[in-house]
Write an enzyme that holds these catalytic residues in place. Sequence first.
Site, PDB file in Angstrom:
ATOM      1  N   LYS A  83       0.856  -1.194   0.000  1.00  0.00           N
ATOM      2  CA  LYS A  83       0.000   0.000   0.000  1.00  0.00           C
ATOM      3  C   LYS A  83       0.891   1.243   0.000  1.00  0.00           C
ATOM      4  CE  LYS A  83      -4.235   1.225   2.507  1.00  0.00           C
ATOM      5  NZ  LYS A  83      -4.901   1.025   3.794  1.00  0.00           N
TER       6      LYS A  83
HETATM    7  O1  G3P Z   1      -8.951   2.166   4.776  1.00  0.00           O
HETATM    8  C1  G3P Z   1      -8.802   3.492   5.169  1.00  0.00           C
HETATM    9  C2  G3P Z   1      -9.471   3.723   6.450  1.00  0.00           C
HETATM   10  O2  G3P Z   1      -8.826   3.017   7.459  1.00  0.00           O
HETATM   11  C3  G3P Z   1      -9.651   5.127   6.837  1.00  0.00           C
HETATM   12  O3  G3P Z   1     -10.805   5.172   7.555  1.00  0.00           O
HETATM   13  O4  G3P Z   1     -12.433   6.064   9.116  1.00  0.00           O
HETATM   14  O5  G3P Z   1      -9.968   6.566   9.401  1.00  0.00           O
HETATM   15  O6  G3P Z   1     -11.265   7.619   7.573  1.00  0.00           O
HETATM   16  P1  G3P Z   1     -11.142   6.434   8.455  1.00  0.00           P
END
Ligand code: G3P
Length: 215
Positions: A83
């Site tokens: 990634k």
């Molecule tokens: O896969 C990306 C994710 O982990 C981000 O999520 O909720 O931190 O924006 P969030």
Amino acid sequence: MDLYIDTANLDEIKQAADLGVLDGVTTNPSLIAKEKIDYGKRLGQICEVVKGPVSAEVIAIDFNGMMKEGRERAKIAENIVVKLPSTVEGLRACKALHDEGIPTNMTLCFQPLQALMVAKAGAFLVSPFIGRIDDIAEDGMDLIRKIRQIYDNYGYETKILAASIRHPKHMVECALAGADVATVPFSVIQQMMKHPLTDVGLEKFLADYKKAFGG
Ligand code: G3P
């Protein structure tokens, strides 16, 4: 549509895998930090549980550092997907790793042109962050729809992995918009088979049966 779990927590991954419909896992430095465990060690543990793609993010932000870390991560297991951030350096690393046969997931994608460029570089996955776009009063789902159209226009094979999913409605909208994959926190996976009318209906079926036949 493929379903990935977005976590580095082994217990959550095992519970989701037990459902029988889990296709992969995504991790990131914030998720690993919560676990307080060596990133490489945890990736090895995850790859023993899930045989589908497991995204392993690099910490470096320069091309050489990303290449070094990406090659190291790729050696952990054959289902590792490296990634990388959707930056200029990340784009270069994406192309170079692709040329070496190492699949990549281009993360932190917030606009359609980033998705276009990483598809040209041979990314396996692109990760538009829906929730974080909604957080700034924009429309995260609009980004998914635009990327879908661009990829369909030109036949790019990069898979759209909807990320930063916060609730079941996001998930439904992603499926309608044609995202290839959604990566979802365990809390949302747990809600995906729930409906109060299912519970009420089941209760009534069983009560009727009991009334008629006892037991
Ligand atoms: O896969 C990306 C994710 O982990 C981000 O999520 O909720 O931190 O924006 P969030």
